[in-house]
Design an enzyme around this catalytic site. Structure first.
Site, PDB file in Angstrom:
ATOM      1  N   CYS A  78       0.773  -1.109   0.130  1.00  0.00           N
ATOM      2  CA  CYS A  78      -0.033  -0.075   0.050  1.00  0.00           C
ATOM      3  C   CYS A  78       0.864   1.173   0.013  1.00  0.00           C
ATOM      4  CB  CYS A  78      -1.002  -0.151   1.100  1.00  0.00           C
ATOM      5  SG  CYS A  78      -2.630   0.706   0.822  1.00  0.00           S
ATOM      6  N   HIS A 169      -3.322  -5.020   1.486  1.00  0.00           N
ATOM      7  CA  HIS A 169      -2.843  -5.322   2.955  1.00  0.00           C
ATOM      8  C   HIS A 169      -2.705  -6.981   3.081  1.00  0.00           C
ATOM      9  CE1 HIS A 169      -2.152  -1.188   4.714  1.00  0.00           C
ATOM     10  NE2 HIS A 169      -3.091  -1.143   3.565  1.00  0.00           N
ATOM     11  N   GLU A 171      -1.198  -8.439   5.231  1.00  0.00           N
ATOM     12  CA  GLU A 171      -1.031  -8.866   6.647  1.00  0.00           C
ATOM     13  C   GLU A 171      -2.162  -8.818   7.269  1.00  0.00           C
ATOM     14  OE1 GLU A 171      -0.616  -5.976   5.203  1.00  0.00           O
ATOM     15  OE2 GLU A 171      -1.026  -4.419   6.561  1.00  0.00           O
TER      16      GLU A 171
HETATM   17  N1  GLN Z   1      -3.491   1.753   3.613  1.00  0.00           N
HETATM   18  C1  GLN Z   1      -2.405   2.467   2.969  1.00  0.00           C
HETATM   19  O1  GLN Z   1      -1.329   2.257   3.258  1.00  0.00           O
HETATM   20  C2  GLN Z   1      -2.936   3.634   2.073  1.00  0.00           C
HETATM   21  C3  GLN Z   1      -2.108   4.401   1.371  1.00  0.00           C
HETATM   22  C4  GLN Z   1      -2.465   5.782   1.617  1.00  0.00           C
HETATM   23  N2  GLN Z   1      -3.339   6.365   1.108  1.00  0.00           N
HETATM   24  C5  GLN Z   1      -0.950   6.615   0.908  1.00  0.00           C
HETATM   25  O2  GLN Z   1      -1.214   7.470  -0.063  1.00  0.00           O
HETATM   26  O3  GLN Z   1       0.116   6.615   1.280  1.00  0.00           O
END
Ligand code: GLN
Length: 192
Positions: A78, A169, A171
């Protein structure tokens, strides 16, 4: 035993550590540059890539991460994916620029538009139920990178040699297949 670090600036780093432990590797919580020394791989967890960018430099510098990721296996989930990428729609993020992929932050919407859906893995015939939280979109995958998971036909996980990045994610589920896939890259890369 393989030692795999989890960057502990922000995000669900303990969840990653639990999964790594369940897969018979030794998780190492990384807060300082010195913590990177003996690692065979590193996970950059989710969070906010803008916040991670701001936090780098206090205990661990952008350059430390960059040097590590040039040689060793790194998995960005992410916000971690955003950090690894090369090109981001938000100029506040200072990416490492090592993973040949252009990323758009929050492309699936805000927190309340977070969702779980099955994604297709290139390395396993069974779908992976993935958790997307303020997830980024992989807008463009460059020549150097390979798509290893898709959602509705779009790339959601890409790999480039020792680097792996996922928009979701892994995890936050009990399914360990994605971490297991990353650990195999750590083994190849470290020669252990
Ligand atoms: N769950 C996340 O890691 C979201 C990423 C986050 N929206 C970002 O731009 O860094």
């Amino acid at each position: 035993m393989l030692q795999i670090g989890v960057l502990a600036i922000q995000g669900a780093f303990h969840k990653h550590a639990e999964t790594l432990k369940a897969l018979q590797t030794q998780p190492v919580i990384v807060k300082y540059a010195a913590d990177l020394t003996h690692l065979d791989g590193l996970i950059i967890p989710g969070g906010e890539s803008t916040v991670i960018t701001r936090q780098l430099g206090y205990r661990l510098a952008w350059e430390d991460l960059y040097t590590f990721a040039r040689e060793k296996a790194v998995f960005g989930t992410c916000a971690g994916l955003i950090m690894l990428g090369k090109g981001c729609t938000d100029p506040r993020v200072r990416q490492l620029g090592l993973l040949d992929a252009v990323i758009e932050r929050n492309a699936y919407g805000s927190q309340i538009e977070s969702f779980t859906e099955d994604v297709t893995l290139s390395f396993d015939e069974h779908p992976f139920h993935a958790v997307f939280i303020r997830a980024p979109k992989i807008l463009k995958v460059g020549k150097e990178a390979k798509i290893v998971a898709t959602f509705r036909g779009e790339a959601v996980m890409v790999r480039q040699k020792q680097l792996l990045g996922a928009a979701f994610h892994p995890e936050l589920t009990n399914d360990v297949r994605v971490h297991d896939y990353f650990i195999r890259h750590c083994v190849t890369q470290s020669g252990k």
